[in-house]
Write an enzyme that holds these catalytic residues in place. Structure first.
Site, PDB file in Angstrom:
ATOM      1  N   VAL A 191       0.835  -1.208   0.000  1.00 38.50           N
ATOM      2  CA  VAL A 191       0.000   0.000   0.000  1.00 38.50           C
ATOM      3  C   VAL A 191       0.862   1.247   0.000  1.00 38.50           C
ATOM      4  O   VAL A 191       0.466   2.287  -0.551  1.00 38.50           O
ATOM      5  CB  VAL A 191      -0.983   0.000   1.187  1.00 38.50           C
ATOM      6  CG1 VAL A 191      -0.269   0.243   2.518  1.00 38.50           C
ATOM      7  CG2 VAL A 191      -2.081   1.036   0.981  1.00 38.50           C
ATOM      8  N   GLY A 211      -4.604  -6.934   1.353  1.00 41.56           N
ATOM      9  CA  GLY A 211      -5.007  -6.125   2.499  1.00 41.56           C
ATOM     10  C   GLY A 211      -4.265  -4.805   2.506  1.00 41.56           C
ATOM     11  O   GLY A 211      -3.874  -4.299   1.442  1.00 41.56           O
ATOM     12  N   GLU A 212      -4.107  -4.213   3.713  1.00 39.24           N
ATOM     13  CA  GLU A 212      -3.341  -2.969   3.901  1.00 39.24           C
ATOM     14  C   GLU A 212      -4.042  -1.738   3.350  1.00 39.24           C
ATOM     15  O   GLU A 212      -3.503  -0.631   3.431  1.00 39.24           O
ATOM     16  CB  GLU A 212      -1.955  -3.041   3.216  1.00 39.24           C
ATOM     17  CG  GLU A 212      -1.115  -4.237   3.543  1.00 39.24           C
ATOM     18  CD  GLU A 212       0.223  -4.224   2.764  1.00 39.24           C
ATOM     19  OE1 GLU A 212       0.439  -3.343   1.911  1.00 39.24           O
ATOM     20  OE2 GLU A 212       1.053  -5.109   3.043  1.00 39.24           O
ATOM     21  N   GLY A 213      -5.200  -1.898   2.710  1.00 38.07           N
ATOM     22  CA  GLY A 213      -5.827  -0.801   1.986  1.00 38.07           C
ATOM     23  C   GLY A 213      -5.389  -0.748   0.533  1.00 38.07           C
ATOM     24  O   GLY A 213      -5.775   0.164  -0.207  1.00 38.07           O
TER      25      GLY A 213
END
Lengths: 340, 340
Positions: free
Chosen positions: A86, A306-308
């Site tokens: 991200v 994930g992580e945005g």
């Protein structure tokens, strides 16, 4: 969001010098963006801020993840050094990135003070055998997330993204989605970062036991977070609800982010009108939650980092949408030019 | 594309500090980009050039489109003034835009000289009753597209996109796809810019008659363009084949672009290794052609504007892919930092 602006934007979309509906979901996204920004045409989001909420999860000691919990802390360092997925995408697309330790299982002093400023506890409870948090911790985490959203909005954010970092976090997310939707562990449990068939069956059993243990307490969204969530997830719920209350749009990410959005909608009804879905995750629970929220993802690239990261990858789609509605010629102008 | 670099990029992808496969199609796109650029890690495309090939189609006089043919010329003006959809998106994403009149049915002098420099004819034949082009015109159009690709590559393009403008152009595109794949008009005919059920049945009949009229000549890709294509489509085929020959990657757009890519693969076998699919069009023929080419689109937003707009909207996805493979930390480095 402004219904009047939404109508104005829909009218403008219909008046563009394009065939009706030719912009597809880009047109719909532009209309949503106008409504949440409160003006038509909408502006391409230019001050996008990503906040990653990090935390560990007691269930990781019970074989639900392909990775050991120590990875959470290592990855926080990667957010700070810029080598996390991200972080790379945020730099590329001009978004600011902030990482916060809400519940990572590390010694005090491991991270810089600003990263740990909102820390609630070290790790959260293993939800199939104990509550994730105390009631007080849940409220502190919700308040922390709200405070962070308010800070980012005060600093000028015109679009917010909440990211996650925490080995094992798809397990509480699946449990929160199952509890919110009233469905079983078998429908929500996925392979997360990549577990095999046996581990998947075990993970489903963990979610099942967590739901059974929590029982009727899950009817209340705060109690649901206490029983089945974690410090990082509760903070993300507070962040999303506060962003909506302050009228700043949010792009959701994968299953963790969407689980928090679903709880935020219960916690602060109407919040989801401020949310767009960034991407479709392979986790089955994410699609179920998005359906409930009435959101269709902008991207479908099979990402499960994930992580945005999926939400950040979707920023240019929103910018395309805004620019198209703002700058594509109106049919009336094109025909006017012809007549002139 | 370089197989050695492709393997190198796949190895790098597998070595990133992310769960295996977590980048999804972003990872696959990055590996493709490395192979076509010939170096790993790949660079985010920075000199992207869009060339729109404009032309009219005789079939528009026979009720296959929701719009009159005069719109083609008006839209060419919109490309020049910057108000067309692809022009807006190209500005946003830092891509250069060039529009060329290959076969628009307008008087000489309507457009600036550089727009008409490669003009082949005014309009192309109504393919259900006559050939679209003479054999000589087809060769001139193919050569024109190739020359334009060579010009853009010589000027520094590191990614090319071909756009289309021409009322009625989904009809010859559907015919070219049906002829190339050996399938019937019923499988390839779609609603284009928005025709009703009756017009759709009529359009299908036009495609069917065109295929029957062309007969066995469609076995040869040049004869196929002569019988069923148009000046603008033949030029796009030449452009795509030359881009591939020069080793510059291309992002394909909707049904017109993919029809041309399918013919380009026949005309210059191996070309499609240089192509990525930008987006999925609602036109049924596009999906059939992409499947044949083995390409999966980066975006699926229901766009059906044409002009190259879906491909331009996908540029940031490719940039995300390249940046992720280039800049996300390697697991070996993360673990090394831990040990140190």
């Amino acid at each position: 969001p402004s219904e009047a602006v939404r109508r104005q934007a829909a009218d403008r979309l219909a008046g563009l010098a394009t065939p009706a509906g030719a912009l597809g979901r880009l047109g719909e996204a532009a209309v949503w963006l106008a409504a949440v920004q409160g003006h038509c045409p909408p502006s391409p989001p230019s001050d996008v801020r990503v906040v990653v909420f990090a935390g560990d999860h007691g269930v990781t000691a019970h074989g639900v993840s392909a990775y050991p919990p120590e990875i959470t802390g290592l990855m926080v360092q990667q957010f700070l050094s810029g080598g996390a997925g991200v972080a790379v995408l945020a730099r590329l697309h001009g978004a600011a990135l902030r990482v916060l330790d809400l519940g990572v299982d590390v010694d005090a002093g491991t991270f810089p003070a600003e990263v740990s400023a909102y820390k609630v506890r070290r790790g959260s409870g293993a939800i199939h055998i104990e509550d994730a948090l105390t009631g007080d911790e849940t409220l502190r985490a919700l308040a922390a997330g709200a405070a962070v959203a308010a800070e980012e909005v005060a600093a000028g954010a015109d679009l917010l993204i909440a990211g996650d970092m925490g080995i094992g976090n798809t397990t509480p997310s699946a449990a929160l989605i199952a509890a919110t939707l009233g469905i079983g562990a078998d429908e929500v449990t996925g392979r997360g970062s990549g577990i095999d068939v046996d581990a998947l069956a075990h993970k489903q059993d963990v979610v099942d036991r967590a739901l059974e243990r929590a029982g009727a307490r899950v009817a209340d969204p705060v109690d649901r977070l206490t029983a089945l969530g974690s410090a990082d997830l509760a903070a993300q719920v507070g962040f999303l609800a506060e962003a909506a209350r302050l009228g700043v749009p949010v792009v959701l990410d994968g299953v963790i982010s969407v689980a928090c959005a679903l709880v935020a909608e219960d916690y602060a009804p109407g919040s989801s009108a401020w949310f767009a879905a960034g991407h479709r995750s392979p986790e089955p629970a994410q699609s179920l939650a998005l359906e409930k929220l009435g959101l269709e993802p902008l991207l479908d690239l099979g990402m499960r980092l994930g992580e945005g990261s999926g939400a950040v990858a979707a920023i240019p789609v929103l910018r395309s949408a805004a620019a198209a509605l703002a700058h594509v010629s109106l049919l009336a102008d094109v025909l006017g030019a012809q007549d002139a």
